[in-house]
Design a protein around this motif. Structure first.
Motif, mmCIF file in Angstrom:
data_model
loop_
_atom_site.group_PDB
_atom_site.id
_atom_site.type_symbol
_atom_site.label_atom_id
_atom_site.label_comp_id
_atom_site.label_asym_id
_atom_site.label_seq_id
_atom_site.Cartn_x
_atom_site.Cartn_y
_atom_site.Cartn_z
ATOM 1 N N GLU A 15 -5.602 -9.299 5.149
ATOM 2 C CA GLU A 15 -4.382 -10.035 4.832
ATOM 3 C C GLU A 15 -3.576 -10.232 6.108
ATOM 4 O O GLU A 15 -3.496 -9.336 6.952
ATOM 5 C CB GLU A 15 -3.551 -9.271 3.800
ATOM 6 N N TYR B 239 0.047 -11.100 8.022
ATOM 7 C CA TYR B 239 1.492 -11.039 7.883
ATOM 8 C C TYR B 239 2.162 -11.670 9.102
ATOM 9 O O TYR B 239 1.802 -11.367 10.244
ATOM 10 C CB TYR B 239 1.968 -9.592 7.740
ATOM 11 N N VAL C 191 -3.712 -6.597 7.979
ATOM 12 C CA VAL C 191 -3.956 -5.376 7.208
ATOM 13 C C VAL C 191 -5.314 -5.519 6.533
ATOM 14 O O VAL C 191 -5.535 -6.455 5.755
ATOM 15 C CB VAL C 191 -2.851 -5.135 6.171
ATOM 16 N N HIS D 203 -8.988 -3.771 4.661
ATOM 17 C CA HIS D 203 -9.564 -2.733 3.811
ATOM 18 C C HIS D 203 -11.089 -2.843 3.846
ATOM 19 O O HIS D 203 -11.628 -3.939 4.026
ATOM 20 C CB HIS D 203 -9.083 -2.877 2.367
ATOM 21 N N CYS E 129 -6.630 2.171 5.011
ATOM 22 C CA CYS E 129 -6.533 0.783 5.431
ATOM 23 C C CYS E 129 -6.204 0.777 6.918
ATOM 24 O O CYS E 129 -5.766 1.793 7.468
ATOM 25 C CB CYS E 129 -5.493 0.015 4.623
ATOM 26 N N THR F 212 -3.882 4.223 1.727
ATOM 27 C CA THR F 212 -3.667 2.981 0.983
ATOM 28 C C THR F 212 -2.211 2.756 0.591
ATOM 29 O O THR F 212 -1.845 1.650 0.177
ATOM 30 C CB THR F 212 -4.541 2.953 -0.288
ATOM 31 N N ASP G 11 -0.058 -0.330 1.920
ATOM 32 C CA ASP G 11 0.132 -1.608 1.233
ATOM 33 C C ASP G 11 1.489 -1.653 0.526
ATOM 34 O O ASP G 11 2.157 -2.690 0.505
ATOM 35 C CB ASP G 11 -0.989 -1.849 0.223
ATOM 36 N N MET H 194 4.199 -2.237 3.076
ATOM 37 C CA MET H 194 4.307 -3.630 3.507
ATOM 38 C C MET H 194 5.150 -4.451 2.531
ATOM 39 O O MET H 194 5.863 -5.368 2.933
ATOM 40 C CB MET H 194 2.921 -4.253 3.666
ATOM 41 N N ASN I 129 3.890 -12.071 3.915
ATOM 42 C CA ASN I 129 2.461 -12.146 3.638
ATOM 43 C C ASN I 129 2.026 -13.601 3.529
ATOM 44 O O ASN I 129 2.509 -14.343 2.679
ATOM 45 C CB ASN I 129 2.139 -11.408 2.331
ATOM 46 N N LYS J 81 -0.361 -15.386 2.098
ATOM 47 C CA LYS J 81 -1.395 -15.190 1.080
ATOM 48 C C LYS J 81 -2.504 -16.225 1.167
ATOM 49 O O LYS J 81 -3.660 -15.936 0.858
ATOM 50 C CB LYS J 81 -0.757 -15.200 -0.308
ATOM 51 N N LYS K 20 -5.591 -15.118 3.283
ATOM 52 C CA LYS K 20 -6.395 -13.930 2.975
ATOM 53 C C LYS K 20 -7.883 -14.254 3.057
ATOM 54 O O LYS K 20 -8.342 -15.273 2.547
ATOM 55 C CB LYS K 20 -6.069 -13.390 1.574
#
Length: 233
Positions: free
Chosen positions: A66, A68, A84, A86, A94, A108, A111, A114, A123, A125, A128
């Protein structure tokens, strides 16, 4: 080379770190889509080649990333994107990587942090990226063939090859490269640049930072590419 043989190399006892099998030297690279074939057809062909070598399927894997954007700018300092990431291999962790460094390994709950920092980081999105696919084992090698997607559209194919018994890239790269040639042919990359920055030449096995750095480089490359038939701009 179509008939790779591990020779005298036999599977060794795996090392564990916090209950998780530790990682050896890992290479992540992009695989070009075969001419006249779709992404899925190319992936299926790679699966067949691995199974013909004797590789055994061991479930699935995933990696995601993701992006940011900083909402403010520190005076005199250029804004850096924050990624970020995973990995199913380390489900309780992460990794946060700033553009150009540094990086942070966290649990984790990062997240959740954030979300609370949304006044500082927004973010993106739509940016992603996810990579999902099958996981294989062949003697001391772990192989993961994944389809990289963004906004539900295929962007490319990734291959991750890990040589488990070694954490010194220079000691096992020739063997790893020879094995990769057996199913990738001329698409085998050179030694990943992430290793050149380490004066001691060691891989980072416990937190998979080197592996995730390679995935980030691949994702950023594929973000800029237009796949045939993709509706992503």
């Amino acid at each position: 080379m179509d008939n790779f043989s591990p020779g005298s190399i036999q599977p060794k006892a795996e090392k564990t770190f916090g209950g998780k099998t530790s990682m050896g030297v890992t290479c992540v690279c992009q695989v070009p889509v075969s001419e006249g074939k779709s992404v899925q057809q190319t992936v299926d062909t790679m699966h067949k080649k691995l199974e013909q070598l004797g590789a055994v399927k061991q479930g699935s894997f995933w990696v995601d990333c993701e992006t940011y954007h900083p909402t403010g700018n520190v005076s005199g300092q250029p804004s850096k994107l924050l990624y970020v990431m995973h990995n199913s291999e380390t489900p309780l962790s992460c990794i946060a990587l700033f553009e150009g460094g540094p990086c942070l390994v966290a649990d984790t709950n990062f997240d959740v942090l954030m979300v609370k920092l949304k006044s500082h980081f927004q973010n993106a999105k739509a940016h992603k990226v996810e990579c999902r696919g099958s996981r294989y084992r062949y003697c001391d090698f772990l192989i993961k063939v994944g389809t990289v997607t963004m906004s539900s559209s295929a962007r490319g194919i990734s291959v991750e090859v890990e040589y488990c018994p070694c954490v010194v890239p220079g000691d096992c790269w020739n063997l790893t490269k020879e094995f990769m040639q057996s199913f990738l042919g001329p698409s085998v990359p050179e030694l990943p640049s992430v290793f050149a920055a380490k004066p001691e030449g060691l891989f980072a096995p416990s937190d998979c930072v080197d592996t995730m750095t390679q995935y980030l480089e691949l994702f950023n490359k594929l973000r800029k590419m237009q796949m045939p038939g993709s509706n992503v701009r």
